[in-house]
Design a protein around this motif. Structure first.
Motif, short mmCIF file in Angstrom:
data_model
loop_
_atom_site.label_atom_id
_atom_site.label_comp_id
_atom_site.label_asym_id
_atom_site.label_seq_id
_atom_site.Cartn_x
_atom_site.Cartn_y
_atom_site.Cartn_z
N GLY A 239 0.77 -1.23 0.00
CA GLY A 239 0.00 0.00 0.00
C GLY A 239 0.80 1.28 0.00
O GLY A 239 0.24 2.37 -0.07
N GLY A 240 2.12 1.16 0.09
CA GLY A 240 2.93 2.37 0.05
C GLY A 240 2.93 2.99 -1.33
O GLY A 240 2.42 2.42 -2.30
N GLY A 241 3.50 4.18 -1.42
CA GLY A 241 3.58 4.86 -2.71
C GLY A 241 3.89 6.32 -2.55
O GLY A 241 4.30 6.78 -1.48
N LEU A 242 3.67 7.05 -3.63
CA LEU A 242 3.93 8.48 -3.68
C LEU A 242 2.59 9.22 -3.60
O LEU A 242 1.65 8.90 -4.34
CB LEU A 242 4.64 8.84 -4.98
N VAL A 243 2.52 10.19 -2.71
CA VAL A 243 1.29 10.93 -2.53
C VAL A 243 1.63 12.39 -2.24
O VAL A 243 2.68 12.69 -1.68
CB VAL A 243 0.45 10.33 -1.37
N GLY B 28 8.42 -9.94 17.70
CA GLY B 28 8.85 -11.27 17.31
C GLY B 28 9.08 -11.37 15.81
O GLY B 28 9.90 -12.16 15.36
N SER B 29 8.35 -10.54 15.05
CA SER B 29 8.46 -10.60 13.60
C SER B 29 8.32 -9.20 13.02
O SER B 29 7.56 -8.38 13.55
CB SER B 29 7.36 -11.48 13.00
N TRP B 30 9.04 -8.96 11.94
CA TRP B 30 9.00 -7.68 11.23
C TRP B 30 8.74 -7.94 9.76
O TRP B 30 9.23 -8.93 9.21
CB TRP B 30 10.32 -6.94 11.37
N GLY B 31 8.03 -7.02 9.13
CA GLY B 31 7.90 -7.05 7.70
C GLY B 31 9.10 -6.42 7.03
O GLY B 31 9.99 -5.88 7.69
N GLN B 32 9.12 -6.47 5.71
CA GLN B 32 10.27 -5.94 4.97
C GLN B 32 10.16 -4.44 4.73
O GLN B 32 11.13 -3.80 4.33
CB GLN B 32 10.41 -6.66 3.62
N GLY B 33 8.99 -3.89 4.97
CA GLY B 33 8.79 -2.44 4.83
C GLY B 33 8.19 -2.05 3.50
O GLY B 33 8.35 -2.73 2.49
N THR B 34 7.49 -0.93 3.52
CA THR B 34 6.93 -0.35 2.31
C THR B 34 7.19 1.15 2.33
O THR B 34 7.02 1.81 3.36
CB THR B 34 5.42 -0.67 2.18
N GLN B 35 7.61 1.68 1.20
CA GLN B 35 8.02 3.08 1.13
C GLN B 35 6.80 3.99 0.98
O GLN B 35 5.94 3.76 0.12
CB GLN B 35 8.96 3.30 -0.06
N VAL B 36 6.76 5.01 1.79
CA VAL B 36 5.76 6.08 1.67
C VAL B 36 6.52 7.37 1.42
O VAL B 36 7.38 7.76 2.21
CB VAL B 36 4.90 6.20 2.93
N THR B 37 6.21 8.03 0.32
CA THR B 37 6.85 9.28 -0.02
C THR B 37 5.79 10.35 -0.19
O THR B 37 4.86 10.18 -0.99
CB THR B 37 7.67 9.16 -1.31
N VAL B 38 5.92 11.42 0.56
CA VAL B 38 4.97 12.53 0.50
C VAL B 38 5.67 13.69 -0.20
O VAL B 38 6.74 14.12 0.24
CB VAL B 38 4.49 12.92 1.90
N SER B 39 5.06 14.19 -1.25
CA SER B 39 5.65 15.28 -2.02
C SER B 39 4.88 16.57 -1.80
O SER B 39 3.69 16.55 -1.46
CB SER B 39 5.68 14.93 -3.50
N SER B 40 5.55 17.68 -2.06
CA SER B 40 4.90 18.98 -1.86
C SER B 40 4.14 19.41 -3.10
O SER B 40 4.26 18.82 -4.16
CB SER B 40 5.94 20.02 -1.51
#
Length: 123
Positions: free
Chosen positions: A8-12, A111-123
């Motif tokens: 669900g991450g992305g550029l917004v 106990g467990s971690w995900g690999q992460g998802t990038q969230v980038t907020v632009s102006s």
């Protein structure tokens, strides 16, 4: 140990919204207490939000309170992070984690971690 997968991450644009999801790689796995964390470039990982196994208890970092909402659908074994009114400083890699509420909130113990998802907020 549970394998967690975020999406669900992305550029917004600033002021916009995103919804992150976190599920176990094996979809039948029940997720207990869960948390979201984030790490911005050059900064330490920080707590964002946590939710108890039945959704009855939630906690948020002050920086996201009233803008972000953590929720879960135990029928789908999925945890969500609804992010509204996104700001430039919300740009980070977001991780979900499985643990206990006390451990997640107090000391980022999981106990467990995900690999992460990038969230980038632009102006």
């Amino acid at each position: 140990q549970v394998q967690l997968v975020e999406s669900g991450g992305g550029l917004v644009q600033a002021g916009g919204s995103l919804r992150l999801s976190c599920a176990a790689s094996r979809r039948s796995t029940f997720l207990g207490d869960m948390g979201w964390f984030r790490q911005a470039p050059g900064k330490e990982r920080e707590f964002v939000a946590a939710i108890s196994w039945n959704g009855g208890n939630t906690d948020y970092a002050d920086s996201v309170k009233d803008r972000f909402t953590i929720s879960r659908d135990n029928a789908k074994n999925t945890v969500y992070l609804q992010m509204n009114s996104l700001q430039l400083e919300d740009t980070a890699v977001y991780f979900c984690a499985a643990g206990t509420m006390a451990g997640l909130i107090g000391s980022q113990r999981a106990g467990s971690w995900g690999q992460g998802t990038q969230v980038t907020v632009s102006s």
